[in-house]
Write a protein that holds these residues in place. Structure first.
Motif, PDB file in Angstrom:
ATOM      1  N   SER A  73       0.830  -1.202   0.000  1.00 41.05           N
ATOM      2  CA  SER A  73       0.000   0.000   0.000  1.00 41.05           C
ATOM      3  C   SER A  73       0.870   1.260   0.000  1.00 41.05           C
ATOM      4  CB  SER A  73      -0.951   0.004   1.183  1.00 41.05           C
ATOM      5  OG  SER A  73      -0.242   0.058   2.400  1.00 41.05           O
ATOM      6  N   LYS A  74       2.002   1.251   0.710  1.00 46.13           N
ATOM      7  CA  LYS A  74       2.923   2.388   0.674  1.00 46.13           C
ATOM      8  C   LYS A  74       3.472   2.582  -0.736  1.00 46.13           C
ATOM      9  CE  LYS A  74       4.928   2.802   5.272  1.00 46.13           C
ATOM     10  NZ  LYS A  74       6.191   2.718   6.013  1.00 46.13           N
ATOM     11  N   LEU A 131       1.497   6.680  -6.946  1.00 43.18           N
ATOM     12  CA  LEU A 131       0.443   7.589  -7.416  1.00 43.18           C
ATOM     13  C   LEU A 131       0.740   9.038  -7.033  1.00 43.18           C
ATOM     14  CD1 LEU A 131      -2.734   5.460  -6.648  1.00 43.18           C
ATOM     15  CD2 LEU A 131      -1.722   5.938  -8.885  1.00 43.18           C
ATOM     16  N   LEU A 132       1.233   9.241  -5.828  1.00 39.37           N
ATOM     17  CA  LEU A 132       1.539  10.594  -5.370  1.00 39.37           C
ATOM     18  C   LEU A 132       2.706  11.204  -6.147  1.00 39.37           C
ATOM     19  CD1 LEU A 132       0.403  12.556  -3.324  1.00 39.37           C
ATOM     20  CD2 LEU A 132       2.008  11.662  -1.648  1.00 39.37           C
ATOM     21  N   PRO A 163       8.176   6.856   4.090  1.00 39.74           N
ATOM     22  CA  PRO A 163       9.408   6.063   4.146  1.00 39.74           C
ATOM     23  C   PRO A 163       9.192   4.652   3.593  1.00 39.74           C
ATOM     24  CG  PRO A 163       8.474   6.309   6.338  1.00 39.74           C
ATOM     25  CD  PRO A 163       7.635   7.135   5.422  1.00 39.74           C
ATOM     26  N   GLN A 164      10.117   4.241   2.734  1.00 40.65           N
ATOM     27  CA  GLN A 164      10.133   2.896   2.166  1.00 40.65           C
ATOM     28  C   GLN A 164      11.577   2.412   2.141  1.00 40.65           C
ATOM     29  OE1 GLN A 164       7.448   2.052  -1.317  1.00 40.65           O
ATOM     30  NE2 GLN A 164       7.826   4.231  -1.640  1.00 40.65           N
ATOM     31  N   ARG A 165      11.730   1.125   1.898  1.00 38.06           N
ATOM     32  CA  ARG A 165      13.078   0.611   1.687  1.00 38.06           C
ATOM     33  C   ARG A 165      13.644   1.262   0.426  1.00 38.06           C
ATOM     34  NH1 ARG A 165      13.027  -4.936   0.569  1.00 38.06           N
ATOM     35  NH2 ARG A 165      10.861  -4.725  -0.010  1.00 38.06           N
ATOM     36  N   SER A 216       9.430   2.847  -7.124  1.00 32.64           N
ATOM     37  CA  SER A 216       8.232   3.676  -7.082  1.00 32.64           C
ATOM     38  C   SER A 216       8.426   4.947  -7.906  1.00 32.64           C
ATOM     39  CB  SER A 216       7.911   4.022  -5.625  1.00 32.64           C
ATOM     40  OG  SER A 216       6.814   4.872  -5.546  1.00 32.64           O
ATOM     41  N   GLY A 217       9.527   5.631  -7.701  1.00 32.21           N
ATOM     42  CA  GLY A 217       9.819   6.835  -8.488  1.00 32.21           C
ATOM     43  C   GLY A 217      10.044   6.529  -9.949  1.00 32.21           C
TER      44      GLY A 217
END
Length: 118
Positions: free
Chosen positions: A4-5, A11-12, A41-43, A50-51
């Motif tokens: 979910s993160k 999306l953000l 914060p993510q690993r 994600s980016g």
């Protein structure tokens, strides 16, 4: 929790990168990706992906929409100048890849700034 993160940050990053592109130069996507990675914060590997994914999809879809709006007139000429064999699709993929690397590395940087010192 981690999935979910990832989805929310992807999306953000995509949304903020689009808005940043309206008001800032091309590097506004790096600011958006870095800020989102600081806030969520993510690993580091997941932050990079994600980016990367968010900006790849954003720049790829924007380049594709611009390309189809003008019947590939400009992209065919640019693809002939570059070693892409005159393929507008390859030019769109290269454009998306360049943006994705900027977004991914900015998100990775934001993730490393958020990590505690070890």
């Amino acid at each position: 929790m981690s999935v979910s993160k990832f989805i929310v940050s992807t999306l953000l990053i995509g949304l903020l990168s689009f808005v940043a592109g309206l008001y800032l130069p091309w590097w506004g996507v790096a600011l958006a990706a870095g800020l989102v990675s600081l806030v969520i914060p993510q690993r580091p590997g997941m932050a990079f992906f994600s980016g990367f994914l968010a900006v790849f999809l954003l720049w790829g879809l924007l380049a594709l929409s611009i390309d189809t709006a003008n019947d590939s007139i400009l992209s065919k000429k640019i693809a002939q100048i570059l070693p892409l064999g005159g393929s507008p699709i390859l030019l769109i993929l290269v454009t998306a890849l360049v943006g994705a690397l900027v977004g991914g590395l900015a998100a990775l940087s934001g993730s490393y700034l958020k990590q505690p010192n070890r």
